[in-house]
Design an enzyme around this catalytic site. Structure first.
Site, mmCIF file in Angstrom:
data_model
loop_
_atom_site.group_PDB
_atom_site.id
_atom_site.type_symbol
_atom_site.label_atom_id
_atom_site.label_comp_id
_atom_site.label_asym_id
_atom_site.label_seq_id
_atom_site.Cartn_x
_atom_site.Cartn_y
_atom_site.Cartn_z
ATOM 1 N N TYR A 147 31.005 37.295 45.114
ATOM 2 C CA TYR A 147 32.434 37.037 44.853
ATOM 3 C C TYR A 147 32.729 35.548 44.949
ATOM 4 O O TYR A 147 33.407 34.985 44.092
ATOM 5 C CB TYR A 147 33.287 37.827 45.852
ATOM 6 C CG TYR A 147 34.774 37.681 45.624
ATOM 7 C CD1 TYR A 147 35.420 38.434 44.645
ATOM 8 C CD2 TYR A 147 35.537 36.794 46.378
ATOM 9 C CE1 TYR A 147 36.793 38.297 44.429
ATOM 10 C CE2 TYR A 147 36.902 36.664 46.172
ATOM 11 C CZ TYR A 147 37.530 37.420 45.196
ATOM 12 O OH TYR A 147 38.893 37.281 44.984
HETATM 13 N N1 NAP Z 1 44.083 40.560 47.255
HETATM 14 C C1 NAP Z 1 43.646 39.400 47.715
HETATM 15 O O1 NAP Z 1 43.703 39.141 48.952
HETATM 16 C C2 NAP Z 1 43.124 38.348 46.777
HETATM 17 C C3 NAP Z 1 42.765 37.101 47.341
HETATM 18 C C4 NAP Z 1 42.300 36.095 46.486
HETATM 19 C C5 NAP Z 1 42.195 36.332 45.119
HETATM 20 N N2 NAP Z 1 42.556 37.556 44.608
HETATM 21 C C6 NAP Z 1 42.409 37.731 43.153
HETATM 22 O O2 NAP Z 1 43.627 38.225 42.608
HETATM 23 C C7 NAP Z 1 43.343 39.055 41.473
HETATM 24 C C8 NAP Z 1 44.025 40.404 41.661
HETATM 25 O O3 NAP Z 1 43.536 40.979 42.867
HETATM 26 P P1 NAP Z 1 44.185 42.287 43.525
HETATM 27 O O4 NAP Z 1 44.185 42.060 44.976
HETATM 28 O O5 NAP Z 1 45.428 42.666 42.830
HETATM 29 O O6 NAP Z 1 43.022 43.343 43.201
HETATM 30 P P2 NAP Z 1 43.107 44.913 42.904
HETATM 31 O O7 NAP Z 1 44.264 45.517 43.599
HETATM 32 O O8 NAP Z 1 41.734 45.411 43.181
HETATM 33 O O9 NAP Z 1 43.410 44.972 41.304
HETATM 34 C C9 NAP Z 1 42.452 44.451 40.434
HETATM 35 C C10 NAP Z 1 43.017 44.489 39.025
HETATM 36 O O10 NAP Z 1 42.016 43.958 38.142
HETATM 37 C C11 NAP Z 1 41.716 44.948 37.164
HETATM 38 N N3 NAP Z 1 40.325 44.901 36.758
HETATM 39 C C12 NAP Z 1 39.220 44.952 37.546
HETATM 40 N N4 NAP Z 1 38.105 44.897 36.796
HETATM 41 C C13 NAP Z 1 38.527 44.827 35.503
HETATM 42 C C14 NAP Z 1 37.858 44.759 34.270
HETATM 43 N N5 NAP Z 1 36.525 44.762 34.184
HETATM 44 N N6 NAP Z 1 38.599 44.678 33.145
HETATM 45 C C15 NAP Z 1 39.946 44.688 33.202
HETATM 46 N N7 NAP Z 1 40.643 44.760 34.336
HETATM 47 C C16 NAP Z 1 39.928 44.838 35.479
HETATM 48 C C17 NAP Z 1 42.042 46.274 37.829
HETATM 49 O O11 NAP Z 1 42.176 47.265 36.835
HETATM 50 P P3 NAP Z 1 41.716 48.815 37.120
HETATM 51 O O12 NAP Z 1 42.842 49.460 37.880
HETATM 52 O O13 NAP Z 1 41.519 49.362 35.759
HETATM 53 O O14 NAP Z 1 40.446 48.753 37.919
HETATM 54 C C18 NAP Z 1 43.329 45.893 38.544
HETATM 55 O O15 NAP Z 1 44.417 45.856 37.642
HETATM 56 C C19 NAP Z 1 41.816 39.146 41.376
HETATM 57 O O16 NAP Z 1 41.340 38.205 40.428
HETATM 58 C C20 NAP Z 1 41.362 38.755 42.778
HETATM 59 O O17 NAP Z 1 40.044 38.233 42.797
HETATM 60 C C21 NAP Z 1 43.006 38.560 45.395
#
Ligand code: NAP
Length: 225
Positions: A147
């Site tokens: 990651y």
């Molecule tokens: N949460 C945190 O603390 C955090 C911290 C730093 C950065 N981020 C970044 O913020 C972004 C959103 O994170 P989140 O916390 O909202 O994660 P999440 O709740 O796991 O949601 C991930 C999203 O990405 C989509 N996704 C995953 N793989 C995909 C693919 N191959 N093609 C298209 N869509 C895909 C998922 O769709 P599906 O429902 O179809 O799987 C979902 O809509 C990510 O880039 C993550 O790395 C998050």
């Protein structure tokens, strides 16, 4: 009214971004990749126009881009995953790590390249690549190696895109949402998704060309590369 494109809006930060923007009457186009994702998007942001693609599938992204005709003012490349169970520097699931690079590092670039003609036609075009503090080369820690590598690579892509697109007036930033309580961040993360997303939107709205190439957090503060 600016037109936003959010890639990965089925849950978590992307869904909340679509919800907040739609609630205030913004024009939102948002992508999902499953029926459940579409249902969630329709429920949270009924006015949003849905698109369907997996960010690993360049052809599907290009088909989706061909369905959009309006210029895009803000593109948020949000879709991301956390990767395989085994991802330490001494025990790596290499297939899983490669898949993660395709999602987190190249996925946003596929999306940007496919939608770039529409972004270039935007009135005040901005590209937000959703990264993480874990992609910083300056911040220590050795957990979740795949990651970290995927987001460090995305940060480099943000720098390169910013350089390449500056002359055309397209602003590109790498933006970290903080540690957010989503499926990815888990229940113990410090930030509520509403607060993180409110910050992400505020930062995206405030960007000007002097900001291009910055690595920011959801409060608009610089992170160390
Ligand atoms: N949460 C945190 O603390 C955090 C911290 C730093 C950065 N981020 C970044 O913020 C972004 C959103 O994170 P989140 O916390 O909202 O994660 P999440 O709740 O796991 O949601 C991930 C999203 O990405 C989509 N996704 C995953 N793989 C995909 C693919 N191959 N093609 C298209 N869509 C895909 C998922 O769709 P599906 O429902 O179809 O799987 C979902 O809509 C990510 O880039 C993550 O790395 C998050």
């Amino acid at each position: 009214m600016p037109h936003w494109l959010i890639a990965g809006a089925s849950r978590g930060i992307g869904l909340e971004t679509a919800r907040q923007l739609a609630a205030r009457g913004a024009r939102v186009t948002a992508s999902v990749r499953s029926a459940a994702g579409l249902a969630a998007l329709k429920s949270a942001a009924p006015q949003a126009t849905p698109l369907h693609f997996d960010v690993r599938d360049e052809a599907a992204i290009r088909v989706a881009a061909a369905q959009v005709s309006d210029p895009i003012d803000v593109l948020v490349a949000n879709a991301g995953a956390y990767g395989p169970q085994r991802q330490s520097s001494t025990d790596m699931d290499f297939e899983g790590a490669l898949d993660l690079l395709s999602i987190n590092t190249l996925g946003p670039l596929r999306v940007v390249q496919a939608f770039l003609p529409l972004v270039k036609r935007g009135a005040h075009p901005r590209v937000v690549l959703m990264t993480s503090r874990l992609g910083s080369m300056s911040i220590g820690g050795a957990s979740n190696v795949a990651y970290r590598v995927s987001k460090a690579g995305l940060n480099k892509i943000a720098q390169c895109l910013a350089d390449d697109l500056k002359a055309e007036g397209v602003i590109v930033v790498a933006l970290s949402p903080g540690r957010v309580r989503t499926d990815m961040g888990g229940p113990n993360a410090e930030l509520d998704v509403c607060d993180s997303v409110a910050g992400v939107i505020r930062v995206a709205e405030s960007l000007t060309l002097v900001d291009t190439g910055r690595y920011l957090d959801y409060r608009g503060e610089d992170l160390p590369w």
